[in-house]
Design a protein around this motif. Sequence first.
Motif, PDB file in Angstrom:
ATOM      1  N   TYR A  89       0.805  -1.219   0.000  1.00 44.51           N
ATOM      2  CA  TYR A  89       0.000   0.000   0.000  1.00 44.51           C
ATOM      3  C   TYR A  89       0.843   1.277   0.000  1.00 44.51           C
ATOM      4  O   TYR A  89       0.301   2.373  -0.131  1.00 44.51           O
ATOM      5  CB  TYR A  89      -0.935   0.012   1.211  1.00 44.51           C
ATOM      6  N   GLY A  90       2.153   1.138   0.157  1.00 46.17           N
ATOM      7  CA  GLY A  90       3.041   2.302   0.128  1.00 46.17           C
ATOM      8  C   GLY A  90       2.875   3.237   1.308  1.00 46.17           C
ATOM      9  O   GLY A  90       3.079   4.447   1.180  1.00 46.17           O
ATOM     10  N   VAL A  91       2.530   2.682   2.483  1.00 48.23           N
ATOM     11  CA  VAL A  91       2.317   3.503   3.674  1.00 48.23           C
ATOM     12  C   VAL A  91       3.188   2.982   4.815  1.00 48.23           C
ATOM     13  O   VAL A  91       3.172   1.788   5.135  1.00 48.23           O
ATOM     14  CB  VAL A  91       0.840   3.470   4.125  1.00 48.23           C
ATOM     15  N   LEU A  92       3.929   3.901   5.436  1.00 51.23           N
ATOM     16  CA  LEU A  92       4.734   3.567   6.608  1.00 51.23           C
ATOM     17  C   LEU A  92       4.083   4.131   7.865  1.00 51.23           C
ATOM     18  O   LEU A  92       3.556   5.242   7.845  1.00 51.23           O
ATOM     19  CB  LEU A  92       6.148   4.142   6.477  1.00 51.23           C
ATOM     20  N   TRP A  93       4.133   3.355   8.931  1.00 55.04           N
ATOM     21  CA  TRP A  93       3.716   3.815  10.249  1.00 55.04           C
ATOM     22  C   TRP A  93       4.614   3.140  11.272  1.00 55.04           C
ATOM     23  O   TRP A  93       5.414   2.266  10.925  1.00 55.04           O
ATOM     24  CB  TRP A  93       2.238   3.518  10.533  1.00 55.04           C
ATOM     25  N   THR A  94       4.491   3.550  12.517  1.00 56.00           N
ATOM     26  CA  THR A  94       5.337   2.992  13.564  1.00 56.00           C
ATOM     27  C   THR A  94       4.491   2.191  14.551  1.00 56.00           C
ATOM     28  O   THR A  94       3.501   2.708  15.068  1.00 56.00           O
ATOM     29  CB  THR A  94       6.062   4.111  14.331  1.00 56.00           C
ATOM     30  N   PRO A  95       4.850   0.932  14.808  1.00 55.53           N
ATOM     31  CA  PRO A  95       4.128   0.172  15.832  1.00 55.53           C
ATOM     32  C   PRO A  95       4.334   0.804  17.207  1.00 55.53           C
ATOM     33  O   PRO A  95       5.465   1.072  17.614  1.00 55.53           O
ATOM     34  CB  PRO A  95       4.774  -1.224  15.770  1.00 55.53           C
ATOM     35  N   MET A  96       3.253   1.036  17.928  1.00 55.96           N
ATOM     36  CA  MET A  96       3.358   1.638  19.252  1.00 55.96           C
ATOM     37  C   MET A  96       4.009   0.696  20.272  1.00 55.96           C
ATOM     38  O   MET A  96       4.471   1.122  21.323  1.00 55.96           O
ATOM     39  CB  MET A  96       1.980   2.061  19.745  1.00 55.96           C
ATOM     40  N   SER A  97       4.072  -0.584  19.953  1.00 53.12           N
ATOM     41  CA  SER A  97       4.715  -1.534  20.863  1.00 53.12           C
ATOM     42  C   SER A  97       6.186  -1.203  21.073  1.00 53.12           C
ATOM     43  O   SER A  97       6.765  -1.558  22.101  1.00 53.12           O
ATOM     44  CB  SER A  97       4.584  -2.962  20.314  1.00 53.12           C
ATOM     45  N   HIS A  98       6.806  -0.505  20.105  1.00 48.60           N
ATOM     46  CA  HIS A  98       8.204  -0.134  20.240  1.00 48.60           C
ATOM     47  C   HIS A  98       8.428   0.856  21.382  1.00 48.60           C
ATOM     48  O   HIS A  98       9.556   1.012  21.864  1.00 48.60           O
ATOM     49  CB  HIS A  98       8.707   0.493  18.936  1.00 48.60           C
ATOM     50  N   PHE A  99       7.382   1.532  21.806  1.00 52.33           N
ATOM     51  CA  PHE A  99       7.500   2.565  22.833  1.00 52.33           C
ATOM     52  C   PHE A  99       7.015   2.105  24.204  1.00 52.33           C
ATOM     53  O   PHE A  99       7.010   2.893  25.148  1.00 52.33           O
ATOM     54  CB  PHE A  99       6.689   3.808  22.430  1.00 52.33           C
ATOM     55  N   SER A 100       6.569   0.864  24.329  1.00 48.88           N
ATOM     56  CA  SER A 100       5.907   0.421  25.548  1.00 48.88           C
ATOM     57  C   SER A 100       6.629  -0.757  26.181  1.00 48.88           C
ATOM     58  O   SER A 100       7.158  -1.636  25.477  1.00 48.88           O
ATOM     59  CB  SER A 100       4.455   0.031  25.240  1.00 48.88           C
TER      60      SER A 100
END
Length: 257
Positions: free
Chosen positions: A208-219
Motif C-alpha cells: 500500500y506504500g504507507v509507513l507507520w510505527t508500531p506503538m509496541s516499540h514505545f511500551s
Amino acid sequence: CREARADGRRVRACYVAPDFSNPGGVRVTLAARHRLLDLAAREDLLLIEDNAYGFTAPEDDTLPGLKALDTARRVIHLGTFAKVGFPGARVGYAVADQRVRHADGERPLAEELADLKSMVTVNTSALSQAVIGGLLLEHGRSLTALARSKAERYRGNLACLSDALQRHLGDGMPPGVVAHRPAGGFFVRIELPVPADLALLEVSAAEYGVLWTPMSHFSLTDRGDRQIRLSCSYLDPERIETGVRRLADFLRKETGG
C-alpha cells in the motif's frame, strides 16, 4: 516513591513531557499538573519537563506549562531548537533556576549543568550556537516569534491528517479501528483490532506504500501491541491526503474490517 523508600532508596526526579508527547500525542490536564507539583513537593523530587512539542498548541491555548506553575523551583524546563530552527544544529536549552549548595556557597543549577556539559561533550558547537543566535536575533530575540511559522505549518499538517482520516474512514471506520485526534504535536495514534506487528507493517509498506510505527516499540507492556503511530511533521498536505487514502484501503482490507 513508596516502593523506593521501602527498599532504602529515593526517587530524585520524574521525567515528563506534558504537551503532545511522542509517541502518544497526549496532554496532561491542568489538574494533573497541579497534582504533579504537589507530589514533587511532598516527595522532595524534581520534575524534568520536556517541552519539545508545546509550541504546536492552538493559538488560543491558555494551558500553562509546568514551569509556569512552579512556585517552589521543583521544575527543570527543557527545550529544543530542533523543531523551530533546524535539527542539524543540535542545540537545546534548560531553564534550571534551582540553587545548588557547596561548602563555599551556592549557585544556580544551570551553571552546574553547563560545567558538566563542557566536560562531557566539550561544549556545543560554537557555529551551531551562532546560527541559532542569528535566528533569534532575526525574530526580535523571541522564541515565540521564531516558532510561529513552524507552529502554523505543524498545526496545519495535523488538521490535514485528522480531517483526512475522518473523510476516508469516518462512518466507514472498520470495526475496532479508533483514531485519536490530539490538539497539537506531530503524531496521531490509531487503535487496531489486530496486532500492529512488523509483519503487518511490511504488508502496509510493500502493498500500500504507507509507513507507520508500531506503538509496541514505545511500551514496556502490551498496551501498544494493537496501536500504530502516524507522523505528519515532514509531509505536505497532498502527500498526507494520498497516504491516508492508501491507509484507509489498507485498514479495510487487512484488519478484518
